[in-house]
Design an enzyme around this catalytic site. Structure first.
Site, PDB file in Angstrom:
ATOM      1  N   ARG A   1      -7.065  -1.959   8.847  1.00 32.31           N
ATOM      2  CA  ARG A   1      -6.489  -3.304   8.934  1.00 32.31           C
ATOM      3  C   ARG A   1      -5.373  -3.383   9.964  1.00 32.31           C
ATOM      4  O   ARG A   1      -5.144  -4.434  10.555  1.00 32.31           O
ATOM      5  CB  ARG A   1      -5.997  -3.768   7.569  1.00 32.31           C
ATOM      6  CG  ARG A   1      -4.994  -2.859   6.871  1.00 32.31           C
ATOM      7  CD  ARG A   1      -4.770  -3.316   5.433  1.00 32.31           C
ATOM      8  NE  ARG A   1      -3.822  -2.495   4.681  1.00 32.31           N
ATOM      9  CZ  ARG A   1      -4.129  -1.388   4.013  1.00 32.31           C
ATOM     10  NH1 ARG A   1      -5.394  -0.973   3.995  1.00 32.31           N
ATOM     11  NH2 ARG A   1      -3.209  -0.711   3.340  1.00 32.31           N
TER      12      ARG A   1
ATOM     13  N   ASP B   1       4.459   4.727   6.170  1.00 26.45           N
ATOM     14  CA  ASP B   1       4.118   4.008   4.945  1.00 26.45           C
ATOM     15  C   ASP B   1       3.614   4.967   3.873  1.00 26.45           C
ATOM     16  O   ASP B   1       4.044   4.903   2.721  1.00 26.45           O
ATOM     17  CB  ASP B   1       3.057   2.954   5.247  1.00 26.45           C
ATOM     18  CG  ASP B   1       2.668   2.152   4.021  1.00 26.45           C
ATOM     19  OD1 ASP B   1       3.481   1.339   3.563  1.00 26.45           O
ATOM     20  OD2 ASP B   1       1.547   2.347   3.516  1.00 26.45           O
TER      21      ASP B   1
ATOM     22  N   HIS C   1       5.774   5.616   0.431  1.00 22.74           N
ATOM     23  CA  HIS C   1       5.219   5.350  -0.893  1.00 22.74           C
ATOM     24  C   HIS C   1       5.394   6.557  -1.816  1.00 22.74           C
ATOM     25  O   HIS C   1       5.641   6.406  -3.016  1.00 22.74           O
ATOM     26  CB  HIS C   1       3.732   5.009  -0.796  1.00 22.74           C
ATOM     27  CG  HIS C   1       3.448   3.571  -0.533  1.00 22.74           C
ATOM     28  ND1 HIS C   1       3.710   2.579  -1.447  1.00 22.74           N
ATOM     29  CD2 HIS C   1       2.920   2.947   0.557  1.00 22.74           C
ATOM     30  CE1 HIS C   1       3.344   1.410  -0.941  1.00 22.74           C
ATOM     31  NE2 HIS C   1       2.871   1.598   0.279  1.00 22.74           N
TER      32      HIS C   1
ATOM     33  N   ASN D   1      -3.643  -7.343   1.261  1.00 26.85           N
ATOM     34  CA  ASN D   1      -4.598  -6.349   1.744  1.00 26.85           C
ATOM     35  C   ASN D   1      -5.993  -6.665   1.204  1.00 26.85           C
ATOM     36  O   ASN D   1      -6.996  -6.357   1.830  1.00 26.85           O
ATOM     37  CB  ASN D   1      -4.175  -4.946   1.319  1.00 26.85           C
ATOM     38  CG  ASN D   1      -2.885  -4.511   1.988  1.00 26.85           C
ATOM     39  OD1 ASN D   1      -2.541  -4.993   3.073  1.00 26.85           O
ATOM     40  ND2 ASN D   1      -2.148  -3.620   1.350  1.00 26.85           N
TER      41      ASN D   1
ATOM     42  N   THR E   1       0.757  -4.719   4.202  1.00 26.75           N
ATOM     43  CA  THR E   1       0.270  -4.337   5.529  1.00 26.75           C
ATOM     44  C   THR E   1      -0.639  -5.382   6.157  1.00 26.75           C
ATOM     45  O   THR E   1      -0.472  -5.757   7.321  1.00 26.75           O
ATOM     46  CB  THR E   1      -0.461  -2.987   5.439  1.00 26.75           C
ATOM     47  OG1 THR E   1       0.470  -1.997   5.011  1.00 26.75           O
ATOM     48  CG2 THR E   1      -1.041  -2.584   6.784  1.00 26.75           C
TER      49      THR E   1
ATOM     50  N   ASP F   1       4.599   0.934  10.333  1.00 27.88           N
ATOM     51  CA  ASP F   1       4.303   0.545   8.962  1.00 27.88           C
ATOM     52  C   ASP F   1       5.427   1.004   8.027  1.00 27.88           C
ATOM     53  O   ASP F   1       5.750   2.183   7.966  1.00 27.88           O
ATOM     54  CB  ASP F   1       2.973   1.190   8.547  1.00 27.88           C
ATOM     55  CG  ASP F   1       2.274   0.461   7.422  1.00 27.88           C
ATOM     56  OD1 ASP F   1       2.963   0.035   6.480  1.00 27.88           O
ATOM     57  OD2 ASP F   1       1.035   0.345   7.472  1.00 27.88           O
TER      58      ASP F   1
ATOM     59  N   ASP G   1       5.625  -4.156   9.450  1.00 25.42           N
ATOM     60  CA  ASP G   1       4.844  -5.091   8.640  1.00 25.42           C
ATOM     61  C   ASP G   1       5.520  -5.411   7.312  1.00 25.42           C
ATOM     62  O   ASP G   1       5.157  -6.386   6.650  1.00 25.42           O
ATOM     63  CB  ASP G   1       3.443  -4.550   8.394  1.00 25.42           C
ATOM     64  CG  ASP G   1       3.440  -3.125   7.850  1.00 25.42           C
ATOM     65  OD1 ASP G   1       4.505  -2.483   7.787  1.00 25.42           O
ATOM     66  OD2 ASP G   1       2.347  -2.642   7.489  1.00 25.42           O
TER      67      ASP G   1
END
Length: 544
Positions: free
Chosen positions: A163, A300, A304, A102, A81, A40, A347
């Site tokens: 997910r 991920d 962020h 998402n 994602t 990710d 992703d």
């Protein structure tokens, strides 16, 4: 006559048995296991920038002994994602598979919909009130489903994010598992099973998330081997901390046990679960090729918070390399890497923090937080006061008009949408804007227009789609970063294939994530997924 008939029937019966026996049988060229890995938020440049720090058999196993597609890209927006995990094994984009973010706004039910949320099922393995998850919102199917149809493959999918576990596993895997931070357990839903298998319960009983609380995350390498400053521009901090520099302490959280999520301990935990699943499910041990889908989510969360040029991202990525080395060693021990096909991608990528971009002389900024307020004032002035939107803000760049208000005021949706598009483009925040009519008619030229078209699902898309300018993040946050755009920092991702069907080397061919499924299907000699729009890269394939 009857004797000849019986003989012919016997021959046909024997042939039929042979066909059934050979249905999906593993020949000399078929693998015993296909391992599909998503990392990710892994940008392409991470594999180049950090290559000198990799071990021999982590990322380098795929980079040096596999087919490395160095110009892999996404050709749609939003690069998030849910959409990425739906795309890479389906061979389709959001326009086809319907996972347009998402979450998105459902125009019929008039509420937000989570990409894998399913109110008809319940969580299994936890008393969490968050509800169950399933792949029902995914239109069509993916390569995992094709492998089940062709070979009867056992498919297991796992990730920290729900997910990221649900979407790659397809419509009916043997198991899909994700992490419940409130309880510190891997869970599933009644869509897949009535209760967790004993091996998952035993894994949860180890209470690894609880053991990470209080652990100190130190740099793996000497500080001088990290690029840029540890106190980087626009960096945030972990929950419970006020510093954005090393060392970091993993804390608990108000939500339970998810403080380790943005740290290397998250990847360690995922690897432990993957190796346990490999052994407990006997993957790759039967007469048919099985599939293991994994997604590593911690990069991920870390990216962020700290951004792609931080010490934290560099350290976490190098440590992920060591976890991959552990995983590949276990697969080699149990099955033999010569019997395995591996595909790896990401992703999406991620933008630099606006502060870092600005310091580098780029147009980085945080602005546009008042756009919706100003837009509604503009509509009130033009058409009179009214509730013009079903959702109060942009949803993945989409705006959803309220048909009741438009009917009441006898306004054409096309007219209002065009006014909104033109107003948005006049603010200086947006690079491009498109109305629903434009997209349904294919009138969206250029790379950005094509990306928006590829990401626009006619059933689920909004009435206006807006694309922000490069390096600009909307909102009032003063740290961290995001992704979702059609720009290179979000769309350029590494794509790597490993195994007997693939010719090792570096390939700078134009190659999209939607081409992964077609390439794997060709390598496995099976039909591609039903909505696949990709093409196989025959240059990397041996004789098939």
């Amino acid at each position: 006559m009857r004797t000849r008939f019986l003989k012919r029937s016997f021959v046909h019966w024997i042939l039929a048995l042979g066909l059934l026996a050979n249905r999906g049988a593993v020949g000399a060229t078929e693998p015993k296991l296909v391992v599909a890995i998503m990392v990710d938020q892994m940008r392409y440049d991470y594999l180049e920038r950090f290559a000198s720090f990799f071990s021999t058999n982590g990322f380098r196993l795929l980079m040096d002994r596999g087919a490395f597609m160095t110009f892999g890209r996404y050709n749609y927006v939003p690069t998030v994602t849910g959409a990425g995990h739906a795309s890479y094994l389906s061979g389709a984009g959001p326009a086809e598979h319907g996972i347009i973010g998402n979450s998105w706004f459902d125009k019929v039910r008039r509420k937000n919909v989570y990409c894998v949320g399913d109110s008809s099922v319940e969580v299994v393995g936890s008393s969490s009130p968050d509800g169950g998850m399933s792949p029902r919102n995914l239109i069509g199917g993916n390569l995992a489903d094709q492998m089940r149809l062709q070979f009867g493959s056992k498919v297991i999918s796992a990730a920290l994010k729900d997910r990221a576990a649900v979407l790659p596993g397809g419509k009916k895997p043997a198991g899909a598992y994700w992490y419940d931070g409130k309880t510190g357990r891997f869970v599933s839903s009644t869509y897949y099973m009535a209760k967790l298998p004993p091996w998952v319960e035993a894994f949860n009983a180890r209470q690894l998330p609880q053991s990470y609380v209080g652990q100190v995350w130190k740099r793996l390498l000497p500080p001088e081997q990290y690029a840029y400053s540890d106190a980087g521009y626009g960096e945030g901090h972990l929950d419970g901390e006020t510093n954005s520099t090393f060392d970091h302490v993993v804390g608990g959280s108000a939500n339970g046990f998810d403080g380790f999520f943005p740290t290397p301990f998250g990847d360690e935990y995922t690897t432990e679960f993957a190796m346990t699943a490999l052994d407990a499910e006997g993957l790759g041990q039967g007469p048919h090729p099985d599939m293991l889908c994994l997604s590593f989510s911690s990069l991920d969360a870390c990216g962020h918070t700290f951004g792609p040029y931080s010490h934290e991202v560099q350290d976490l990525f190098i440590r992920l390399d060591r976890q991959l080395e552990r995983l590949f060693a276990r697969i080699d021990q149990r099955i033999g890497l010569s019997n395995v096909v591996i595909v790896m991608s990401a992703d999406h990528g991620v933008a630099p923090t606006p502060e870092f971009a600005s310091a580098m002389g780029l147009d980085g900024s945080r602005q546009g937080s008042g756009f919706m307020t100003d837009l509604m004032e503009r509509l009130d002035k033009e058409y009179g006061a009214g509730k013009y939107f079903l959702a109060p803000g942009l949803v993945n760049g989409h705006l959803y008009l309220n048909p009741d208000t438009l009917r009441e005021k006898q306004l054409s949706p096309a007219t209002v949408a065009a006014l909104i598009r033109d107003y948005a483009l006049s603010t200086g925040f947006f690079q491009a804007g498109y109305t629903r009519d434009q997209l349904l008619e294919g009138r969206a030229p250029g790379w950005i227009g094509q990306c928006v078209l590829n990401g626009y699902n006619a059933e689920r898309g909004g009435d206006v789609v807006l694309v922000g300018k490069p390096y600009l993040l909307p909102g009032k946050k003063n740290s961290g970063t995001d992704h979702g755009s059609p720009y290179g920092y979000d769309t350029r991702v590494p794509i790597l294939f490993y195994g007997a069907p693939f010719k090792p080397g570096r390939y700078a061919d134009e190659f999209y994530v939607s081409d992964i499924a077609a390439t794997l299907a060709t390598a496995l000699r099976i039909e591609e997924p039903p909505l696949s729009i990709g093409k196989p890269c025959v240059r990397i394939l041996g004789e098939r």
